[in-house]
Design a protein around this motif. Sequence first.
Motif, PDB file in Angstrom:
ATOM      1  N   LEU A   1       0.731  -1.236  -0.010  1.00 29.07           N
ATOM      2  CA  LEU A   1       0.031   0.114   0.017  1.00 29.07           C
ATOM      3  C   LEU A   1       0.606   1.546  -0.248  1.00 29.07           C
ATOM      4  O   LEU A   1       0.427   2.231  -0.463  1.00 29.07           O
ATOM      5  N   ARG A   2       2.059   1.012   0.711  1.00 26.86           N
ATOM      6  CA  ARG A   2       2.946   2.242   0.572  1.00 26.86           C
ATOM      7  C   ARG A   2       3.614   2.530  -0.826  1.00 26.86           C
ATOM      8  O   ARG A   2       3.936   3.760  -1.186  1.00 26.86           O
ATOM      9  N   ASN A   3       3.473   1.655  -1.653  1.00 27.97           N
ATOM     10  CA  ASN A   3       4.332   1.455  -3.048  1.00 27.97           C
ATOM     11  C   ASN A   3       3.538   1.480  -4.171  1.00 27.97           C
ATOM     12  O   ASN A   3       3.788   1.925  -5.441  1.00 27.97           O
ATOM     13  N   ILE A   4       2.203   1.110  -4.186  1.00 29.81           N
ATOM     14  CA  ILE A   4       1.512   0.813  -5.317  1.00 29.81           C
ATOM     15  C   ILE A   4       0.763   1.974  -6.062  1.00 29.81           C
ATOM     16  O   ILE A   4       0.544   1.873  -7.081  1.00 29.81           O
ATOM     17  N   TYR A   5       0.579   2.984  -5.027  1.00 34.70           N
ATOM     18  CA  TYR A   5      -0.076   4.227  -5.592  1.00 34.70           C
ATOM     19  C   TYR A   5       0.982   5.199  -5.857  1.00 34.70           C
ATOM     20  O   TYR A   5       1.784   5.510  -4.859  1.00 34.70           O
ATOM     21  N   HIS A   6       1.195   5.718  -6.991  1.00 34.97           N
ATOM     22  CA  HIS A   6       2.237   6.608  -7.348  1.00 34.97           C
ATOM     23  C   HIS A   6       2.296   7.892  -8.020  1.00 34.97           C
ATOM     24  O   HIS A   6       2.062   7.791  -9.429  1.00 34.97           O
TER      25      HIS A   6
END
Length: 383
Positions: free
Chosen positions: A229-234
Amino acid sequence: MAKTEHTEESLLFTRVNKATQALPISFEDWEQKAREVLPDGPFDYIAGGSGAEETLASNRTAFSKWAIVPRMLRDVSRRSLGIELFGQSWKTPVLLAPVGMQAIAHPEGELATARAAAAAGVPMVVSTVSAHSLEQIADTMGDAPRWFQLYWSNDREVCASMVKRAETAGYSAIVVTVDTVLLGWKRRDFRNGYSPLREGKGLANYISDPIFCSRLAEVNMENAVEEVLRNIYHPTLNWDDIDYLRQHTGLPILVKGILHPDDAKIAVERGVDGIIVSNHGGRQLDGAISTLDALPAIAEAVEGRIPVLLDSGVRTGADVVKALALGAAAVLIGRPFMYGLAVAGEQGVASVIDTLIQELDVSLALSGASSVEELNSRILVRV
């Protein structure tokens, strides 16, 4: 290219009638059956769109705005549905779209879908957030054609690792989804309090990735979900990231989520190998243009320099004919095969694929064409 055998009316009727005795035949019937077997959370996650679902609806109504004007007295006794993309010959212009977390529809998830796709010779685009690892899916498919869809990670090294794994596992193209910089506003999921990603349903590729796991203090579901969740939205995603990806793979790179012709031009300029015109099935920006409405301008902007594919809203053989006539090299389907998976697992996916291909063959012939290469906008009229 493989030739589609001419099917006599009686044989076709017998085959379709036999199939419909046990399984649905239309998209609407599949959807209704899926509604009966799935709980609210999984069903709404698959069926729903973002916001007021205007984009979800417009993806379908866009097809009804175009009518086929068939040509007559043309010998269509021998037909070919085959196409060529990136040096590969395929039986049909239909692919299975990247749909994540398929285990919410059926326990076997992507493995059941993979078996059906491989048997039909239909390429499958495997999602980053699959419920089974990309290697497990590849083993299931054998030599059958498959692409890998990449959800960009803010940790670039994770992206490079997954792409390298896909190359090693025999995937022949990378599809980068570019329309998920933030999560779409999905009212149905909010109402149901449902997030399969938060429940760990799409972790298989992450917890099997050495780079991703090296970022975790301890490899467990809770830590993995939080890291995803920290990385998948960019929101910082930009064209330089595509350049970075090119440095780490020699496979063709397609960008999925292009709707504006200016972005299509940039994609060509930046050396992208293909475009998938997609609004994520109406699941991201509500009020966005439908994919079929966006397609002609994008095809014109690209000028045939790279393939343009279309995703979102395709339900019937006539839909495929219209999309190809307006400039798509191929189409992707998502919800139809997911409903088939929910209702009857591998058999359901196989039935959805088989029905669509048969209907495409009939629609092609009745349009007056012997091959998909013959289709162009001259057989369509805006209504």
